[in-house]
Design an enzyme around this catalytic site. Structure first.
Site, PDB file in Angstrom:
ATOM      1  N   SER A 229       0.736  -0.927   0.038  1.00 13.34           N
ATOM      2  CA  SER A 229      -0.149   0.026  -0.041  1.00 13.34           C
ATOM      3  C   SER A 229       0.960   1.305   0.079  1.00 13.34           C
ATOM      4  CB  SER A 229      -0.923  -0.068   1.235  1.00 13.34           C
ATOM      5  OG  SER A 229      -2.104   0.761   1.080  1.00 13.34           O
TER       6      SER A 229
ATOM      7  N   CYS B  77       3.556   7.238   2.855  1.00 12.06           N
ATOM      8  CA  CYS B  77       4.431   8.373   2.907  1.00 12.06           C
ATOM      9  C   CYS B  77       5.563   8.123   3.838  1.00 12.06           C
ATOM     10  CB  CYS B  77       3.622   9.499   3.514  1.00 12.06           C
ATOM     11  SG  CYS B  77       2.551  10.355   2.444  1.00 12.06           S
TER      12      CYS B  77
ATOM     13  N   ARG C 198      -7.666   5.248  -6.100  1.00  6.73           N
ATOM     14  CA  ARG C 198      -7.904   4.858  -4.574  1.00  6.73           C
ATOM     15  C   ARG C 198      -9.119   6.077  -4.272  1.00  6.73           C
ATOM     16  NH1 ARG C 198      -4.179   3.668   0.579  1.00  6.73           N
ATOM     17  NH2 ARG C 198      -4.285   1.745  -0.222  1.00  6.73           N
TER      18      ARG C 198
ATOM     19  N   ALA D 275       2.237   8.593  -1.530  1.00  9.14           N
ATOM     20  CA  ALA D 275       1.620   9.500  -2.408  1.00  9.14           C
ATOM     21  C   ALA D 275       2.852  10.281  -2.965  1.00  9.14           C
ATOM     22  CB  ALA D 275       0.817  10.260  -1.394  1.00  9.14           C
TER      23      ALA D 275
ATOM     24  N   TYR E 126      -7.596  14.207   0.557  1.00  5.21           N
ATOM     25  CA  TYR E 126      -6.771  15.068  -0.073  1.00  5.21           C
ATOM     26  C   TYR E 126      -7.425  15.664  -1.300  1.00  5.21           C
ATOM     27  CZ  TYR E 126      -3.289  13.156   2.923  1.00  5.21           C
ATOM     28  OH  TYR E 126      -2.766  12.585   4.035  1.00  5.21           O
TER      29      TYR E 126
ATOM     30  N   LEU F 169      -6.305  -2.785   7.964  1.00 11.83           N
ATOM     31  CA  LEU F 169      -5.735  -3.859   8.837  1.00 11.83           C
ATOM     32  C   LEU F 169      -5.984  -5.277   8.390  1.00 11.83           C
ATOM     33  CD1 LEU F 169      -7.096  -2.256  12.231  1.00 11.83           C
ATOM     34  CD2 LEU F 169      -5.013  -2.915  11.566  1.00 11.83           C
TER      35      LEU F 169
ATOM     36  N   GLY G 152      -0.404  -2.202   4.239  1.00 10.15           N
ATOM     37  CA  GLY G 152       0.399  -1.107   4.817  1.00 10.15           C
ATOM     38  C   GLY G 152       1.484  -1.477   5.872  1.00 10.15           C
ATOM     39  N   ARG G 153       1.142  -1.217   7.102  1.00  8.96           N
ATOM     40  CA  ARG G 153       1.660  -1.464   8.214  1.00  8.96           C
ATOM     41  C   ARG G 153       2.280  -2.921   8.405  1.00  8.96           C
ATOM     42  NH1 ARG G 153      -3.048   1.465  11.804  1.00  8.96           N
ATOM     43  NH2 ARG G 153      -3.681   0.511  10.223  1.00  8.96           N
TER      44      ARG G 153
HETATM   45  C1  FNR Z   1      -0.167   5.446   5.124  1.00  3.70           C
HETATM   46  N1  FNR Z   1      -1.246   5.470   4.253  1.00  3.70           N
HETATM   47  C2  FNR Z   1      -1.426   6.095   3.046  1.00  3.70           C
HETATM   48  N2  FNR Z   1      -2.314   6.071   2.172  1.00  3.70           N
HETATM   49  C3  FNR Z   1      -2.328   6.729   0.932  1.00  3.70           C
HETATM   50  O1  FNR Z   1      -3.203   6.449   0.090  1.00  3.70           O
HETATM   51  N3  FNR Z   1      -0.938   7.350   0.428  1.00  3.70           N
HETATM   52  C4  FNR Z   1      -0.031   7.401   1.224  1.00  3.70           C
HETATM   53  O2  FNR Z   1       0.673   8.061   1.058  1.00  3.70           O
HETATM   54  C5  FNR Z   1      -0.111   7.124   2.573  1.00  3.70           C
HETATM   55  N4  FNR Z   1       0.806   7.030   3.722  1.00  3.70           N
HETATM   56  C6  FNR Z   1       0.833   6.375   4.822  1.00  3.70           C
HETATM   57  C7  FNR Z   1       2.022   6.308   5.463  1.00  3.70           C
HETATM   58  C8  FNR Z   1       2.155   5.364   6.524  1.00  3.70           C
HETATM   59  C9  FNR Z   1       3.233   5.238   7.415  1.00  3.70           C
HETATM   60  C10 FNR Z   1       0.944   4.549   6.898  1.00  3.70           C
HETATM   61  C11 FNR Z   1       0.819   3.615   7.952  1.00  3.70           C
HETATM   62  C12 FNR Z   1      -0.141   4.734   6.087  1.00  3.70           C
HETATM   63  C13 FNR Z   1      -2.427   4.643   4.337  1.00  3.70           C
HETATM   64  C14 FNR Z   1      -2.058   2.963   3.915  1.00  3.70           C
HETATM   65  O3  FNR Z   1      -1.692   3.089   2.549  1.00  3.70           O
HETATM   66  C15 FNR Z   1      -3.037   1.875   4.111  1.00  3.70           C
HETATM   67  O4  FNR Z   1      -4.445   2.459   3.550  1.00  3.70           O
HETATM   68  C16 FNR Z   1      -3.420   2.164   5.732  1.00  3.70           C
HETATM   69  O5  FNR Z   1      -2.498   2.268   6.664  1.00  3.70           O
HETATM   70  C17 FNR Z   1      -4.456   1.022   6.313  1.00  3.70           C
HETATM   71  O6  FNR Z   1      -3.613  -0.235   5.702  1.00  3.70           O
HETATM   72  P1  FNR Z   1      -2.845  -1.210   7.049  1.00  3.70           P
HETATM   73  O7  FNR Z   1      -1.850  -0.478   7.354  1.00  3.70           O
HETATM   74  O8  FNR Z   1      -3.846  -1.569   8.102  1.00  3.70           O
HETATM   75  O9  FNR Z   1      -2.490  -2.520   6.193  1.00  3.70           O
END
Ligand code: FNR
Length: 356
Positions: A22, A25, A230, A57, A182, A301, A323-324
């Protein structure tokens, strides 16, 4: 073969499994440039076996950055650093995707570990933010400027130029960021868009900018490469953008040649009550997929192999974005394949560590 490790071809791009990094940033750039951090961070996930790796992003203009440290693609000088990364990703059998973004009224903020507060335009490193209407995300923050027609034209040009550079940099998938409050999401939502011209008011007017951005991107984006969008499938708020709106939007995007709707949620209302829990946004990917008949990605999640496998096997989505979990474990796909009994190719350098 598990559902998670079933390959799929979209347009002419073959993805070796359904696991996607995912966009996240990293707030680690100066003047938008990719550097060693981005190479190692994104490259590790290619070594780890993800089929598709999205950049964070990536700002289409300097004023479209969330923070002064965002990755950018607003000038040709940015291409070389990004190309180094896409080449590495490709060498390891993965596809490089870029998330094209403009932060709108949520731009000009300190990065999270510097406090995350808005940087007023008068302050060093701050700038004037833009939005559909002059409504701040949080009352205490500086008011954004409502975009003029000329400003909107410039946004369209910025997205197109960014997409052209992305192709040059070697990206084979693009995702337009229209989620999380955004700029493009701000236009979609009646809460942040109170314009009275053809970009505000009715549903058709509020989705107009996103459709125009897609058209501008498609004019330079090769037909053989997939395009994702997205969205925040709901704002979790009375009077805001709803899941019904998302289905209606996705039906339109399907006719415009968008390949995948990446279903996130929230981000445009500071105090929305979001029922965060395992797989809490999967229902939106499922609804959009079933009701609009377009491929979807589920995110939010998704942290366990069995959970990810079930989402795909039950036909709730075509891809899972992590993501995480990917920050905790860059090798999630390698571990997942072993758990599911799928024999996948490990990087030669790591072959001796492959579980038997
Ligand atoms: C994000 N998320 C995010 N989403 C997005 O569309 N563009 C981005 O640049 C970011 N940046 C970002 C940085 C960090 C450190 C985190 C943890 C999250 C959201 C991410 O893509 C995702 O949608 C969410 O974190 C939920 O998924 P997880 O982490 O539960 O798997």
């Amino acid at each position: 073969m598990s559902a998670l490790f079933s390959p799929i071809t979209i347009r002419s791009i073959q993805l070796k499994n359904r696991i996607v990094v995912s966009p996240m940033c990293q707030y680690s750039s100066e003047n938008g440039f990719a550097n060693d951090w981005h190479l190692v961070h994104l490259g590790s996930r290619a070594v780890g076996g993800a089929a598709l790796i999205f950049t964070e992003a990536t700002a289409v203009s300097p004023e479209g950055r969330i923070s002064p440290h965002d990755l950018g693609i607003w000038k040709d000088d940015h291409i070389a650093g990004l190309k180094r990364i896409t080449q590495f990703i490709n060498q390891h059998g993965s596809i490089a995707g870029i998330q094209l973004a403009h932060a709108g009224r949520k731009a000009s903020h300190h990065r999270p570990w510097d406090g995350g507060k808005a940087i007023p335009p008068a302050e060093e490193r701050g700038w004037e933010t833009v939005a559909p209407s002059s409504i701040p995300f949080i009352e205490a923050e500086p008011r954004p400027l409502a975009l003029t027609k000329e400003g909107i034209e410039n946004v369209l040009i910025d997205f197109q130029d960014a997409a052209r550079r992305a192709v040059e940099a070697g990206f084979q998938v693009a995702e337009i960021h229209a989620a999380h409050g955004y700029l493009l999401h701000e236009f979609l939502s009646p809460l942040s868009n109170q314009r009275t011209d053809e970009y505000g008011g009715s549903f058709d007017n509020r989705i107009r900018l996103l459709l125009q951005v897609i058209e501008q991107v498609q004019a330079v984006w090769p037909e053989e490469y997939p395009l994702f969008v997205r969205i925040s499938a709901t704002e979790w708020t009375e009077g805001g953008w709803t899941a019904d709106d998302s289905v209606a939007l996705a039906s339109v995007l399907k006719t415009k040649g968008v390949d995948v709707i990446d279903c996130s949620s929230g981000g445009n209302v500071a105090h929305a009550k979001i029922p965060v829990g395992p797989g809490y946004q999967v229902e939106f990917a499922e609804r959009v997929k079933q009701e609009a008949g377009i491929m979807t990605a589920a995110v939010g999640l998704i942290t366990h192999v069995d959970q990810a496998e079930a989402i795909l096997a039950n036909g709730q989505a075509d891809f899972v974005l992590l993501g995480r979990e990917f920050l905790r474990d860059p090798y999630f796909p390698l571990h997942a394949a072993h758990a599911l009994g799928d024999d996948i190719i490990w990087p030669s350098q790591y072959e001796r560590a492959k579980p038997k």
